[in-house]
Design an enzyme around this catalytic site. Structure first.
Site, PDB file in Angstrom:
ATOM      1  N   ASP A  34       0.864  -1.181   0.000  1.00 29.36           N
ATOM      2  CA  ASP A  34       0.000   0.000   0.000  1.00 29.36           C
ATOM      3  C   ASP A  34       0.900   1.229   0.000  1.00 29.36           C
ATOM      4  O   ASP A  34       1.826   1.314   0.815  1.00 29.36           O
ATOM      5  CB  ASP A  34      -0.888  -0.028   1.259  1.00 29.36           C
ATOM      6  CG  ASP A  34      -2.030   0.961   1.213  1.00 29.36           C
ATOM      7  OD1 ASP A  34      -1.820   2.114   0.781  1.00 29.36           O
ATOM      8  OD2 ASP A  34      -3.131   0.591   1.638  1.00 29.36           O
ATOM      9  N   GLN A  97     -14.595   1.314   2.210  1.00 25.04           N
ATOM     10  CA  GLN A  97     -13.936   0.971   0.944  1.00 25.04           C
ATOM     11  C   GLN A  97     -13.731   2.231   0.122  1.00 25.04           C
ATOM     12  O   GLN A  97     -14.664   3.028  -0.065  1.00 25.04           O
ATOM     13  CB  GLN A  97     -14.765  -0.049   0.164  1.00 25.04           C
ATOM     14  CG  GLN A  97     -14.080  -0.549  -1.088  1.00 25.04           C
ATOM     15  CD  GLN A  97     -14.900  -1.586  -1.854  1.00 25.04           C
ATOM     16  OE1 GLN A  97     -16.079  -1.782  -1.595  1.00 25.04           O
ATOM     17  NE2 GLN A  97     -14.263  -2.242  -2.805  1.00 25.04           N
ATOM     18  N   HIS A 103     -10.169  -6.193  -2.400  1.00 27.82           N
ATOM     19  CA  HIS A 103      -8.809  -6.260  -1.870  1.00 27.82           C
ATOM     20  C   HIS A 103      -8.833  -6.514  -0.373  1.00 27.82           C
ATOM     21  O   HIS A 103      -9.765  -6.135   0.326  1.00 27.82           O
ATOM     22  CB  HIS A 103      -7.993  -5.009  -2.209  1.00 27.82           C
ATOM     23  CG  HIS A 103      -8.545  -3.723  -1.695  1.00 27.82           C
ATOM     24  ND1 HIS A 103      -9.654  -3.103  -2.226  1.00 27.82           N
ATOM     25  CD2 HIS A 103      -8.118  -2.914  -0.693  1.00 27.82           C
ATOM     26  CE1 HIS A 103      -9.887  -1.967  -1.583  1.00 27.82           C
ATOM     27  NE2 HIS A 103      -8.966  -1.836  -0.636  1.00 27.82           N
ATOM     28  N   HIS A 105      -6.406  -6.157   3.088  1.00 26.88           N
ATOM     29  CA  HIS A 105      -5.245  -5.510   3.694  1.00 26.88           C
ATOM     30  C   HIS A 105      -4.597  -6.466   4.686  1.00 26.88           C
ATOM     31  O   HIS A 105      -5.293  -7.063   5.516  1.00 26.88           O
ATOM     32  CB  HIS A 105      -5.669  -4.268   4.490  1.00 26.88           C
ATOM     33  CG  HIS A 105      -6.299  -3.188   3.692  1.00 26.88           C
ATOM     34  ND1 HIS A 105      -5.638  -2.023   3.376  1.00 26.88           N
ATOM     35  CD2 HIS A 105      -7.538  -3.074   3.157  1.00 26.88           C
ATOM     36  CE1 HIS A 105      -6.455  -1.236   2.684  1.00 26.88           C
ATOM     37  NE2 HIS A 105      -7.614  -1.855   2.537  1.00 26.88           N
TER      38      HIS A 105
END
Length: 142
Positions: A34, A97, A103, A105
């Site tokens: 990220d 989101q 996705h 994390h």
């Protein structure tokens, strides 16, 4: 629920239209750091199949993303000397989101160290490249 947007930032990463600090890739999923990490080693795992979130993902794609997330978490805890990790998956704006491609994390955690607020700190590319290289190398041996 709105439909999948093929021009979201993660779809562009999948098409190599935008760069990413990749740590893992196979025929079904990729993982990359990220750029606005909440902690050192904050990694995102996404399916290659288009899906907005867990609500419209094919069950096998969702399960596979979790499988890859587990593999990466095991290695990330070691690589970043973490005391634990946080696994998060958001669905739709009301849940937090912000990128509308499924996705997960993976955030390595240190005892007593709070997470940085989401989306408030952009890490230096060189730092991300170094972290990605360490994690990718460790994953190759896993």
């Amino acid at each position: 629920m709105p439909s999948y947007d093929p021009n979201n930032i993660f779809a562009k990463i999948l098409r190599s239209e935008l760069p990413a600090h990749k740590v893992y890739e196979d025929d079904k999923a990729i993982a990359f750091l990220d750029i606005m990490p909440q902690a050192t080693g904050h990694t995102l795992v996404i399916p290659k199949a288009p899906s907005r979130n867990a609500l419209d993902a094919a069950p096998d794609d969702l399960a596979y993303v979790v499988k890859v997330a587990q593999k990466i978490a095991k290695v990330a805890v070691s690589v970043f000397s973490a005391d634990g990790f946080t696994l998060i998956q958001f669905n739709e704006p009301a849940a937090g989101q912000t990128v509308f491609h499924l996705h997960v994390h993976i955030i390595p955690r240190q005892d007593g160290v709070p997470l940085k607020p989401h989306g408030t700190y952009k890490e230096e590319p060189g730092v991300l490249a170094e972290q990605a290289a360490k994690l990718a190398a460790a994953l190759k041996g896993a």
